[in-house]
Scaffold this motif. Structure first.
Motif, PDB file in Angstrom:
ATOM      1  N   HIS A 263       0.316  27.311  12.719  1.00  0.00           N
ATOM      2  CA  HIS A 263       1.095  27.851  13.540  1.00  0.00           C
ATOM      3  C   HIS A 263       1.813  26.732  14.305  1.00  0.00           C
ATOM      4  N   GLN A 265       5.977  25.401  16.538  1.00  0.00           N
ATOM      5  CA  GLN A 265       6.909  25.812  17.344  1.00  0.00           C
ATOM      6  C   GLN A 265       8.061  24.937  16.981  1.00  0.00           C
ATOM      7  N   LEU A 271       8.733  30.181  17.709  1.00  0.00           N
ATOM      8  CA  LEU A 271       7.398  30.067  16.996  1.00  0.00           C
ATOM      9  C   LEU A 271       7.489  30.429  15.775  1.00  0.00           C
ATOM     10  N   LEU A 273       4.793  31.172  12.682  1.00  0.00           N
ATOM     11  CA  LEU A 273       3.438  31.578  12.625  1.00  0.00           C
ATOM     12  C   LEU A 273       3.167  32.081  11.169  1.00  0.00           C
ATOM     13  N   ASP A 298      -4.554  36.613  14.829  1.00  0.00           N
ATOM     14  CA  ASP A 298      -4.783  36.954  13.336  1.00  0.00           C
ATOM     15  C   ASP A 298      -6.378  37.134  13.039  1.00  0.00           C
ATOM     16  N   TYR A 317       1.392  29.467  23.110  1.00  0.00           N
ATOM     17  CA  TYR A 317       2.620  30.339  22.285  1.00  0.00           C
ATOM     18  C   TYR A 317       3.527  30.797  23.493  1.00  0.00           C
ATOM     19  N   SER A 415      -0.612  21.015  11.138  1.00  0.00           N
ATOM     20  CA  SER A 415       0.204  22.193  11.221  1.00  0.00           C
ATOM     21  C   SER A 415       1.652  22.080  11.507  1.00  0.00           C
TER      22      SER A 415
END
Length: 637
Positions: A263, A265, A271, A273, A298, A317, A415
């Motif tokens: 994840h 941004q 975002l 994802l 998730d 988030y 990530s």
């Protein structure tokens, strides 16, 4: 002084990387800010609440994992019955499309029939809106969109190729869902459609959809490929979706388990994802809008009860550019979605480790507990919710929340690197650099004057000396120079990139079916070729020539050189040659026998390698006389 300068440069580079790849979770995005009304705020009523489900990378297979399809049917018939989402987004790779030996790729109609039969038998399309889109596996070996091999059109629920804008209408507003179809057409066999491509017309179409969606409460973009694996013209796909609250995708399969959470941004606040695969990990996602605050979780299939805290939402988030975060401060109740096939018997709420009480059910899966958000208006706080059902199963979820705008959290660095880097650009640069380094070494040592050897030469001196010998011997110099130039310019192979359609693969792209697909995965393959064969081959030949300059032949060097050195070197080269031979086999299994024979970068290179190695050990001593004499003089001095 040089060490200090290098340290400062390294520190500056790290700071830039952290700034680029660690976008904060809450501070507002640059540009004009949207003004949000604090009311209506989340309260005790079951109002202004919408939730959807995402599943990705299903990979229905005729040859592997016989439980994959039955589990999907159970998901469609039982899990969806419990969760009752407004819609389900299946974000690509509906089928596996690989041959039994896992090397070839083709559309297998039986897999598509299995997928369709699951949808029909479970009657999932009668319970919810099922939107399924294509992934790269669903496009393997498909010559045209109107081809009979395009089984997606025949067997999927959505049927239609291309990007689209779906508007979900509720009593409290509209929610836009924009699909990004970046699958390539024509669709070559694997691995050359790992990256998605959008052309100017597709970008213009998506731009129009983005404008239309501005009138909706929220916009969710979804697709198969992460933005880091989509090739798009200016202004780029991330800029195009900057008005979206989130982009949902799949494709990366948790990186083989190395990255279970992917994840991040975008700099504008959107975002990104990525969802783990259904194929091996049986992952799915629930995403909810509660009074236009976005929350998601998730999940693993058949893990109950499911818990999703919708108010207060996770600070990490959050995006003040896309959500009315002020509503958290004006809310009257903590709000939780709890799902289970069994009756929920308790929903316990803790903040900062203190038990606030038990939430009570309002309607369906919604549970609420009265709270005073003003008590938590400063700094970060941690909320935990524990849900127990009548079967004794317990589910727990928790996250950090905060209400001050000046707070900041960062997403995981790796990530963000994986999701926010344009990997095709990075691959192009790295490929160019690796080729340039080898060519530069050849040309520079070809024209540099060879220094005289003095005393007992060290490793660095001998390495430099071997490069001089190699570059100044015409057979090796021109062979490796042409090999590197050909790696950039020449076709790597010619064959059936799609059944019945001839094509040619270059470093800069693929020509097939009258179309040109610009380079992406080709650069990755090129980097691997350079690092694991071309460069090691040159190093191995230099080492062999250096032994010849010491007066050794192939047999004598095995007697006089330490076997702890000689054997590993030969074994390493043998393993790399075996890898090259396997790639020839892969080429034949994937693109046919013609591709095997018309492959300068695979089959022909094996023959060239054998010839060059043979040449190093059979080269006449007269051609190396100068070097042999110099080394003998150096050893005797």
């Amino acid at each position: 002084m040089l060490g200090l300068a290098a340290g400062l440069l390294a520190a500056a580079a790290v700071a830039l990387l952290l700034d680029w790849y660690g976008p904060p979770g809450a501070p507002p995005a640059p540009g004009p800010r949207r003004r949000w009304a604090p009311q209506p705020a989340p309260g005790a009523a079951a109002a202004s609440l919408l939730w959807v489900v995402q599943v990705s990378d299903i990979h229905i297979s005729k040859f592997r994992d016989p439980k994959r399809a039955p589990d999907l049917e159970k998901f469609c018939s039982e899990t969806i019955d419990v969760i009752r989402p407004a819609l389900v987004l299946a974000t690509g790779d509906l089928t596996d499309a690989k041959t039994r030996d896992k090397l070839g790729s083709e559309q297998v109609e039986d897999e598509w029939k299995t997928y369709q039969s699951i949808l029909k038998r479970s009657r999932v399309m009668e319970k919810t809106k099922w939107i399924d889109i294509k992934g790269n596996h669903d496009s393997f070996n498909v010559p045209r969109l109107d081809s009979v091999q395009n089984y997606y059109r025949k067997y999927s629920a959505w049927h239609k190729d291309g990007s689209f804008h779906y508007i979900h209408t509720t009593s409290f507003g509209n929610y836009s869902f924009i699909c990004v179809d970046a699958t390539v057409s024509p669709g070559p066999k694997r691995p050359y459609n790992f990256f998605g491509i959008l052309n100017m017309n597709q970008m213009a179409e998506l731009s129009l959809m983005a404008t239309e969606s501005l009138h909706s409460n929220h916009t969710i973009w979804f697709g198969h490929y992460p933005t880091s694996t989509i090739i798009s013209p200016s202004p780029g796909i991330r800029t195009l979706m900057s008005s979206a609250t989130a982009y949902l995708c799949g494709h990366l399969h948790t990186m083989g388990g190395l990255m279970p959470v992917l994840h991040s941004q975008h700099r504008g606040g959107t975002l990104e994802l990525e969802l783990g695969d259904w194929m091996d990990n049986r992952r799915y996602r629930i995403l909810a809008f509660d009074h236009d605050l976005l929350s998601f979780t998730d999940l693993n299939f058949e893990e109950w009860p499911v818990v999703l805290i919708t108010n207060p939402k996770s600070f990490l988030y959050s995006s003040s550019a896309h959500e009315p975060l002020v509503k958290i401060l004006y809310s009257t109740h903590i709000r939780i979605l709890a799902f289970s096939p069994s009756v929920i018997i308790s929903v316990k709420v803790y903040i900062d480790g203190v038990h606030l009480g038990n939430a009570h059910q309002v309607s369906g899966p919604l549970y609420v507990l009265k709270w005073s958000p003003q008590n938590y208006s400063e700094g970060f706080h941690h909320i935990d919710v524990t849900v127990q059902d009548a079967s004794g199963r317990i589910g727990t979820r928790g996250h950090l929340f905060g209400m001050e705008e000046n707070l900041s959290l960062r997403f995981d660095f790796w990530s963000s690197v994986i999701l926010l880097t344009d990997h095709y650009v990075l691959a192009r640069v790295l490929f160019g650099l690796t080729v340039l380094i080898q060519i530069t070494l050849l040309v520079v040592f070809r024209h540099l004057q060879k220094p005289a050897l003095k005393g007992k030469p060290g490793l660095l001196t001998l390495t430099s000396y071997s490069l001089h010998v190699f570059s100044k011997t015409n057979t090796f110099y021109y062979s490796i120079l042409v090999l590197n130039l050909y790696t950039i310019l020449g076709p790597w192979f010619v064959g059936e990139l799609i059944d019945g359609q001839m094509g040619a693969c270059f470093s800069f792209g693929v020509f097939v079916g009258g179309s040109f697909l610009q380079g992406s995965m080709t650069f990755v393959v090129g980097i691997l070729q350079m690092l694991f064969f071309n460069l090691p081959l040159m190093a191995y030949l230099c080492w062999c020539l250096l032994l010849r300059c010491h007066g050794h032949g192939f047999r004598s060097h095995l007697r006089h050189i330490r076997r702890l050195v000689a054997v590993p070197v030969h074994l390493a080269m043998l393993l790399l040659l075996a890898w090259q031979l396997y790639s020839c086999y892969f080429l034949q299994r994937t693109y046919g026998t013609l591709a095997f024979f018309l492959s300068p970068m695979r089959t022909w290179l094996v023959l060239l390698t054998a010839a060059l190695i043979y040449k190093t050990w059979t080269l006449k001593s007269s051609e190396l006389r100068t070097y042999i004499t110099e080394i003998k003089n150096c050893q005797s001095s």
